[in-house]
Design an enzyme around this catalytic site. Sequence first.
Site, PDB file in Angstrom:
ATOM      1  N   CYS A 113       0.825  -1.215   0.000  1.00 24.55           N
ATOM      2  CA  CYS A 113       0.000   0.000   0.000  1.00 24.55           C
ATOM      3  C   CYS A 113       0.857   1.261   0.000  1.00 24.55           C
ATOM      4  O   CYS A 113       0.402   2.330  -0.407  1.00 24.55           O
ATOM      5  CB  CYS A 113      -0.922   0.023   1.219  1.00 24.55           C
ATOM      6  SG  CYS A 113      -2.004  -1.407   1.282  1.00 24.55           S
ATOM      7  N   HIS A 259      -3.962   6.663   3.951  1.00 25.99           N
ATOM      8  CA  HIS A 259      -4.294   5.451   3.204  1.00 25.99           C
ATOM      9  C   HIS A 259      -5.706   5.007   3.574  1.00 25.99           C
ATOM     10  O   HIS A 259      -6.090   5.019   4.742  1.00 25.99           O
ATOM     11  CB  HIS A 259      -3.284   4.351   3.544  1.00 25.99           C
ATOM     12  CG  HIS A 259      -3.623   3.036   2.925  1.00 25.99           C
ATOM     13  ND1 HIS A 259      -3.889   2.910   1.592  1.00 25.99           N
ATOM     14  CD2 HIS A 259      -3.752   1.797   3.468  1.00 25.99           C
ATOM     15  CE1 HIS A 259      -4.164   1.643   1.331  1.00 25.99           C
ATOM     16  NE2 HIS A 259      -4.091   0.951   2.454  1.00 25.99           N
ATOM     17  N   ASN A 289     -10.278  -0.488  -0.259  1.00 18.86           N
ATOM     18  CA  ASN A 289      -8.823  -0.367  -0.129  1.00 18.86           C
ATOM     19  C   ASN A 289      -8.186  -0.693  -1.488  1.00 18.86           C
ATOM     20  O   ASN A 289      -8.200  -1.838  -1.918  1.00 18.86           O
ATOM     21  CB  ASN A 289      -8.347  -1.341   0.956  1.00 18.86           C
ATOM     22  CG  ASN A 289      -6.848  -1.292   1.168  1.00 18.86           C
ATOM     23  OD1 ASN A 289      -6.112  -0.673   0.402  1.00 18.86           O
ATOM     24  ND2 ASN A 289      -6.388  -1.961   2.220  1.00 18.86           N
TER      25      ASN A 289
HETATM   26  O1  UT7 Z   1      -4.086  -1.887   3.485  1.00 20.87           O
HETATM   27  C1  UT7 Z   1      -3.389  -2.180   4.650  1.00 20.87           C
HETATM   28  C2  UT7 Z   1      -3.863  -3.062   5.500  1.00 20.87           C
HETATM   29  N1  UT7 Z   1      -5.175  -3.524   5.784  1.00 20.87           N
HETATM   30  C3  UT7 Z   1      -5.827  -3.045   6.829  1.00 20.87           C
HETATM   31  O2  UT7 Z   1      -5.448  -2.058   7.381  1.00 20.87           O
HETATM   32  C4  UT7 Z   1      -7.026  -3.802   7.349  1.00 20.87           C
HETATM   33  C5  UT7 Z   1      -6.944  -3.938   8.832  1.00 20.87           C
HETATM   34  N2  UT7 Z   1      -7.973  -4.726   9.464  1.00 20.87           N
HETATM   35  C6  UT7 Z   1      -9.292  -4.455   9.389  1.00 20.87           C
HETATM   36  O3  UT7 Z   1      -9.694  -3.517   8.738  1.00 20.87           O
HETATM   37  C7  UT7 Z   1     -10.258  -5.300  10.198  1.00 20.87           C
HETATM   38  O4  UT7 Z   1      -9.540  -6.118  11.075  1.00 20.87           O
HETATM   39  C8  UT7 Z   1     -11.204  -6.165   9.338  1.00 20.87           C
HETATM   40  C9  UT7 Z   1     -12.203  -5.263   8.631  1.00 20.87           C
HETATM   41  C10 UT7 Z   1     -10.405  -6.942   8.323  1.00 20.87           C
HETATM   42  C11 UT7 Z   1     -11.989  -7.131  10.210  1.00 20.87           C
HETATM   43  O5  UT7 Z   1     -12.707  -6.442  11.216  1.00 20.87           O
HETATM   44  P1  UT7 Z   1     -12.685  -6.959  12.734  1.00 20.87           P
HETATM   45  O6  UT7 Z   1     -13.551  -6.080  13.501  1.00 20.87           O
HETATM   46  O7  UT7 Z   1     -11.229  -7.035  13.137  1.00 20.87           O
HETATM   47  O8  UT7 Z   1     -13.376  -8.383  12.622  1.00 20.87           O
HETATM   48  P2  UT7 Z   1     -12.793  -9.824  12.986  1.00 20.87           P
HETATM   49  O9  UT7 Z   1     -11.752 -10.225  11.991  1.00 20.87           O
HETATM   50  O10 UT7 Z   1     -12.428  -9.866  14.422  1.00 20.87           O
HETATM   51  O11 UT7 Z   1     -14.062 -10.716  12.784  1.00 20.87           O
HETATM   52  C12 UT7 Z   1     -15.180 -10.624  13.657  1.00 20.87           C
HETATM   53  C13 UT7 Z   1     -16.223 -11.606  13.213  1.00 20.87           C
HETATM   54  C14 UT7 Z   1     -15.673 -13.020  13.015  1.00 20.87           C
HETATM   55  O12 UT7 Z   1     -16.686 -13.938  13.423  1.00 20.87           O
HETATM   56  P3  UT7 Z   1     -16.606 -14.659  14.846  1.00 20.87           P
HETATM   57  O13 UT7 Z   1     -15.310 -15.407  14.845  1.00 20.87           O
HETATM   58  O14 UT7 Z   1     -16.617 -13.538  15.842  1.00 20.87           O
HETATM   59  O15 UT7 Z   1     -17.809 -15.509  14.851  1.00 20.87           O
HETATM   60  C15 UT7 Z   1     -15.495 -13.135  11.520  1.00 20.87           C
HETATM   61  O16 UT7 Z   1     -15.584 -14.447  11.052  1.00 20.87           O
HETATM   62  O17 UT7 Z   1     -16.741 -11.204  11.939  1.00 20.87           O
HETATM   63  C16 UT7 Z   1     -16.652 -12.317  11.024  1.00 20.87           C
HETATM   64  N3  UT7 Z   1     -16.447 -11.788   9.692  1.00 20.87           N
HETATM   65  C17 UT7 Z   1     -17.465 -11.460   8.871  1.00 20.87           C
HETATM   66  N4  UT7 Z   1     -18.814 -11.531   9.037  1.00 20.87           N
HETATM   67  C18 UT7 Z   1     -19.561 -11.106   7.998  1.00 20.87           C
HETATM   68  C19 UT7 Z   1     -15.295 -11.533   9.065  1.00 20.87           C
HETATM   69  N5  UT7 Z   1     -15.532 -11.038   7.835  1.00 20.87           N
HETATM   70  C20 UT7 Z   1     -16.870 -10.988   7.689  1.00 20.87           C
HETATM   71  C21 UT7 Z   1     -17.732 -10.564   6.661  1.00 20.87           C
HETATM   72  N6  UT7 Z   1     -19.062 -10.626   6.867  1.00 20.87           N
HETATM   73  N7  UT7 Z   1     -17.261 -10.082   5.488  1.00 20.87           N
END
Ligand code: UT7
Length: 332
Positions: A113, A259, A289
């Site tokens: 990125c 970003h 992104n």
């Molecule tokens: O470009 C440079 C780098 N990238 C970034 O900066 C991205 C950084 N990270 C993020 O933006 C966030 O961590 C995410 C958007 C990727 C994820 O958000 P989060 O609040 O950290 O969610 P999580 O990964 O902790 O997931 C929470 C729950 C999980 O379910 P359980 O285990 O709690 O039952 C996931 O399986 O949300 C679930 N989940 C989804 N549910 C519906 C993950 N993706 C999805 C989805 N739809 N698309």
Amino acid sequence: MNRAVIIGTGSCLPERVLTNADLEQIVDTSDEWITTRTGISTRRIAERDERTSALATKAAREALSMANVSPKELDLIFLGTITSDMAMPSCACLVQKELGAVNAAAMDLNAACSGFVYGLDIAEKYIKSDPSMKILVIGAETLSTRTNWKDRNTCVLFGDGAGASVLTGSNNGSGILSSRLYSDGSLWQLLSMESAPRQVCPVLNDNPADADKQHDGSYIKMVGKDVFRYAVRSMEQAVLSQLEKEGVSINDVNLMIPHQANIRILRSLVEKLNIPIEKVFITVSKYGNTSAASIPICIDEANRSGRLTEGDLVLLCVFGGGFTWGVTLIRW
Ligand code: UT7
């Protein structure tokens, strides 16, 4: 004092829009989850034959036209990308050919990125040594081609696009005031993408077919929560240290262009830096992104929509795979 000044900007977004409703048909997700967790409503997706170099070339043409610079006047082309059309030649060489920039040396920069911000930093160093140089810096990606469309954790996040800037030297007080790049390769596993499957020389393996059993696709993989934490902390520290070095305060900044990865990352950063959200340029809801393309697309939109006025202090900050991150301070 001579500084590197952005004299033209351009961008290119593919026509096709992928909505959260479309994604609900592809993976087990919902518009509500995506918008609340990421702030993304739509993203653009390139057509099958719309390669990274094509998006980059369109963005470059716009930037050159605004700068009133002909392709033959270019000395260098730096292109930040992790989704080059091919491993060889570089995407920058393909863009050079399309533009007819016959006098330019061209190369890709892989800083994920951060590729565009890395390119700006290097361009600035060249221009400091020869202010007459004209340099094209591009960030361009077709991440949709490297997304695992079965993984809801990542496939909702990314989009395709390109942005470009043309730089040259000027001593009228405007231009890049300073920049600083950072990397930490020890954390690479938190955000990665395999390259193409490797071949194995027959002397190394009785059964070359085994060689790529471990290869589970050239997809973006991410430990989202960890990346989130490092992104906020690293950008905050880098911004504060750069402002201090330049002897300016966050209140002096007229526009911050961060970003565009996730609206929650942006809000956390805004809170920690104590900068009003109105001073932050945000496109993540429209484009998701777009990796190296995200900052130059924002610069172009801000420029063309009148958000940038001569004399403004503009702050760029970025974080991405590697990890790589960086900050640029520009007097517009
Ligand atoms: O470009 C440079 C780098 N990238 C970034 O900066 C991205 C950084 N990270 C993020 O933006 C966030 O961590 C995410 C958007 C990727 C994820 O958000 P989060 O609040 O950290 O969610 P999580 O990964 O902790 O997931 C929470 C729950 C999980 O379910 P359980 O285990 O709690 O039952 C996931 O399986 O949300 C679930 N989940 C989804 N549910 C519906 C993950 N993706 C999805 C989805 N739809 N698309």
